[in-house]
Design an enzyme around this catalytic site. Structure first.
Site, PDB file in Angstrom:
ATOM      1  N   ASP A   7      33.652  42.221  38.980  1.00  0.00           N
ATOM      2  CA  ASP A   7      34.244  41.428  39.690  1.00  0.00           C
ATOM      3  C   ASP A   7      33.650  40.599  40.923  1.00  0.00           C
ATOM      4  O   ASP A   7      31.939  40.703  40.870  1.00  0.00           O
ATOM      5  CB  ASP A   7      35.349  41.827  40.673  1.00  0.00           C
TER       6      ASP A   7
HETATM    7  C1  GLC Z   1      38.377  37.904  42.544  1.00  0.00           C
HETATM    8  C2  GLC Z   1      39.378  38.908  42.386  1.00  0.00           C
HETATM    9  C3  GLC Z   1      39.627  39.443  40.532  1.00  0.00           C
HETATM   10  C4  GLC Z   1      38.921  37.533  39.871  1.00  0.00           C
HETATM   11  C5  GLC Z   1      37.921  37.157  40.493  1.00  0.00           C
HETATM   12  C6  GLC Z   1      37.053  35.689  40.873  1.00  0.00           C
HETATM   13  O1  GLC Z   1      37.650  38.584  44.252  1.00  0.00           O
HETATM   14  O2  GLC Z   1      39.424  40.441  42.975  1.00  0.00           O
HETATM   15  O3  GLC Z   1      40.066  39.345  40.597  1.00  0.00           O
HETATM   16  O4  GLC Z   1      38.974  37.397  38.656  1.00  0.00           O
HETATM   17  O5  GLC Z   1      37.417  37.126  42.099  1.00  0.00           O
HETATM   18  O6  GLC Z   1      38.567  34.564  40.999  1.00  0.00           O
END
Ligand code: GLC
Length: 671
Positions: free
Chosen positions: A244
């Site tokens: 993430d």
């Molecule tokens: C965020 C989220 C994830 C998302 C990523 C990019 O913090 O947890 O679901 O796809 O970062 O925005």
């Protein structure tokens, strides 16, 4: 009770419908490229070059690859179609619609040159406070897995890679970077993993996104048991494990823990950090090669090295995508209560109250989308009905109520009250409760109150439910939500959604209540002490009755269930079929559900578990044959001694009906 003798052959048959497969040729081609890369290039390739873009190596014909959020529409510097949220899609119990959502999301990606969509989110709904419940598919692993697999097949068959997230046990938002989800192995495998397993084995998903949180004290991006033993060895995953955004916490831990791609960019996966560790013999270069191999073989399988991703023939503002959003909203709204209030008649004088009725809300965070337009409840009603008044200023409430026959109070949350990185209270806001009180005090005996809730999960209804004549759970129904709700309110279509969650009467009724993070707690861990007994599984065990049970939803018609039949198919699966007759006055769609009960087992098992469902449009007076096929997972439990699913012979009950609390058909089989 009808008895069937059946010997179930342990046949594993996953529909490999339209899956994107990584072929031996893809692997060879990737391996040849890895051999041509310098160590520095390899270290740069396993991290984003910049947020939402991977690293290009033009000399080897490797382009930068663009990613974009999110589960309910394409985000990141673009305007795009805003679909209903994940939990509404799950509430349709319609596999074809989930597949069509995937198709439309892929069109929206291809129109913009996006190769990787960062969705679906499939974390199980454990408690209503979790800020991202709206993006996910509810409390039951079977329904979440079916929805996820079809969504992914839909996205990927049109040349876009899906990313199933957030692996794993990311079931709350509070302290998400630092808290540990402490979950026993059987509970993970039976409740929190299955939607990910189906995403891999039935959806053929190209990427898995690890979560921020720790699982049993090990960060997901450093968790070799999850990322290697479970994902790769047990489930056969060959795609990309990505982090993430800023969910990597060390170089050595993540390299050894099975992470392939650090997002948004290299902090721990950099040449400066990795090369010295290889030179000092702390890390093997082969581990870096393996990560590059996973990324490249998946890119090759999806054609990303061979053709441009942007398809100029697809419009960015796509009417087909809007039609998909409308059809999902039509089928995912759940009618919870209706005492002579709905549908409205031509004579109804409707008063719309509440900000959510004037501006269609959506959940907050990375799942947000900037739509070209939205249709509010007020917009939708005005387009379909003559006598609609909208309260912009509360002070006119009493005056305006005097003019009306029906009040529609649109309440609940929005992007500021429910979303990523924070949890919410169980209750509506004090202001909304106050306004609800004012409305109820001014209702005459002849007037009706319909409450429409926007939320990603349950809300406390105890203080006002009895005074509402009708209650609709609208979740976040997307840009076309106002049209869908108006069509339901005015009776053009019957509601057919059913709950993918249980709605509790009191917060403490929820099986997870004792250990769910509350706003004040300092603890850095959450013990999933309820184990597999979460949601309806927990209510069946504690005997506490939820206010509205899992699988419940009213219709404008009524249905009768009959003629249950159970047969073993040549491949060893079990086919369950039954009749559903529309005994009411209105054509309507109906969701039939199939649950399995292990009458006698060597381990504690839930009283029943959802293992099949079917949905059809049934004309008034008509009968349709429903069917569901149960595979071996339908009867098995996870055996921690053998670290595998185990089917114990004996008697099983097959139950079928309209909801988890109403299963009129029952048969037993011997396995
Ligand atoms: C965020 C989220 C994830 C998302 C990523 C990019 O913090 O947890 O679901 O796809 O970062 O925005």
């Amino acid at each position: 009770m009808r008895k069937f003798a059946a010997i179930l052959f342990l046949a594993l048959s996953f529909g490999a419908k339209a899956q994107v497969q990584i072929t031996p040729q893809d692997k060879e081609r990737a391996s040849a490229l890895v051999k041509q890369m310098t160590l520095e290039e390899k270290c740069r390739f396993i991290a984003g070059a910049r947020s939402f873009y991977t690293y290009a190596i033009p000399r080897l014909g490797i382009p930068e690859i663009r990613m974009a959020d999110g589960p309910q529409g394409v985000r990141n510097n673009t305007v795009s179609t805003l679909y209903p949220c994940g939990i509404l899609t799950a509430s349709t119990w319609n596999r074809d619609l989930a597949h069509r959502l995937g198709n439309s999301l892929a069109d929206d990606c291809r129109a913009r040159g996006v190769s990787i969509l960062l969705g679906p989110g499939v974390n199980i709904y454990r408690a209503p406070m979790c800020g991202r419940n709206f993006e996910y598919f509810g409390e039951d692993p079977y329904l979440a897995g079916e929805t996820a697999a079809q969504y992914i097949l839909g996205v990927q068959e049109k040349g876009v890679m899906a990313t199933v997230k957030h692996f794993a046990a990311n079931n709350q938002e509070r302290a998400r970077h630092t808290m540990s989800s402490d979950v026993d192995e059987r509970t993970l495998q039976e409740i929190y993993f299955p939607a990910f397993r189906k995403a891999v084995q039935e959806g053929g998903v190209g990427a898995v996104m690890d979560s921020y949180n720790l699982v049993n004290s090990v960060h997901s991006t450093e968790n070799a048991w999850m990322n290697k033993v479970v994902l790769r060895d047990q489930w056969g995953f060959e795609g990309i494990v990505m982090s993430d955004w800023t969910s990597v916490y060390s170089t050595i831990g993540a390299v050894n823990g099975g992470l392939d791609l650090e997002c948004p960019k290299g902090v721990f996966f950099t040449p400066e950090k990795i090369v010295p560790l290889i030179e000092n013999g702390v890390l093997e270069e082969s581990l870096i090669d393996e990560k590059v191999q996973h990324i490249l073989q998946t890119f090759i399988a999806f054609g990303f090295l061979d053709k441009p991703q942007k398809d100029e023939s697809i419009p960015e503002n796509n009417p087909q995508s809007a039609a998909t959003a409308l059809d999902i909203a039509r089928e995912g709204v759940v009618l919870l209560k209706n005492e002579n209030a709905l549908p409205f008649t031509k004579k109804s004088k409707i008063l719309v109250v509440g900000n959510n009725g004037i501006k269609m809300p959506h959940g907050g965070g990375s799942g947000e989308v900037t739509p070209f337009y939205t249709i509010s409840v007020a917009d939708g009603l005005k387009a379909l009905h003559k006598k609609v008044t909208v309260i912009e200023d509360k002070s006119l409430l009493e005056q305006e109520m005097a003019s009306c026959t029906d009040v529609v109070y649109c309440c609940g949350f929005n992007r500021d009250l429910e979303g990523e990185a924070f949890d919410r209270p169980f209750s509506l806001t004090p202001k909304q409760l106050e306004l609800m009180e004012r409305i109820q005090q001014n209702l005459t005996a002849k007037q009706h109150l319909t409450v429409i809730i926007n939320a990603g999960g349950a809300v406390d209804m105890s203080g006002w439910r009895d005074h509402a004549d009708a209650i609709l759970m609208a979740w976040y129904p997307g840009q076309e939500g106002g049209t869908a709700l108006a069509e339901i309110l005015t009776g053009r279509i019957s509601p057919s959604g059913k709950l993918p969650i249980s709605i509790e009467e009191k917060a403490e009724d929820n099986p997870s209540f004792a250990t769910y993070f509350d706003a004040g707690s300092k603890q850095s861990r959450t013990s999933y002490s309820e184990g597999i007994f979460t949601g309806y599984r927990g209510y069946d065990k504690t005997g506490v009755k939820p206010l509205y049970p899992f699988g419940f939803g009213l219709s404008y018609s009524t249905f009768k269930y009959s003629n249950l039949a159970v047969e073993v198919l040549p491949d060893g699966n079990v086919k369950v079929s039954f009749d559903v007759t529309n005994t009411g006055k209105k054509d309507a769609a109906e969701i039939g559900q199939v649950y399995v009960r292990d009458v006698k087992s060597s381990v504690p098992r839930p009283l029943k578990e959802l293992k099949g469902y079917d949905k059809h449009f049934v004309g008034k007076g008509k009968t349709v044959r429903y069917s569901a096929v149960l595979d071996r997972y339908a009867f098995s439990f996870y055996d921690t001694a053998s670290h595998s699913f185990k089917l114990e012979g004996g008697e099983f009950e097959i139950l079928a009906g309209p909801s988890s609390a109403d299963l009129p058909l029952k048969a037993t089989i011997q396995l």
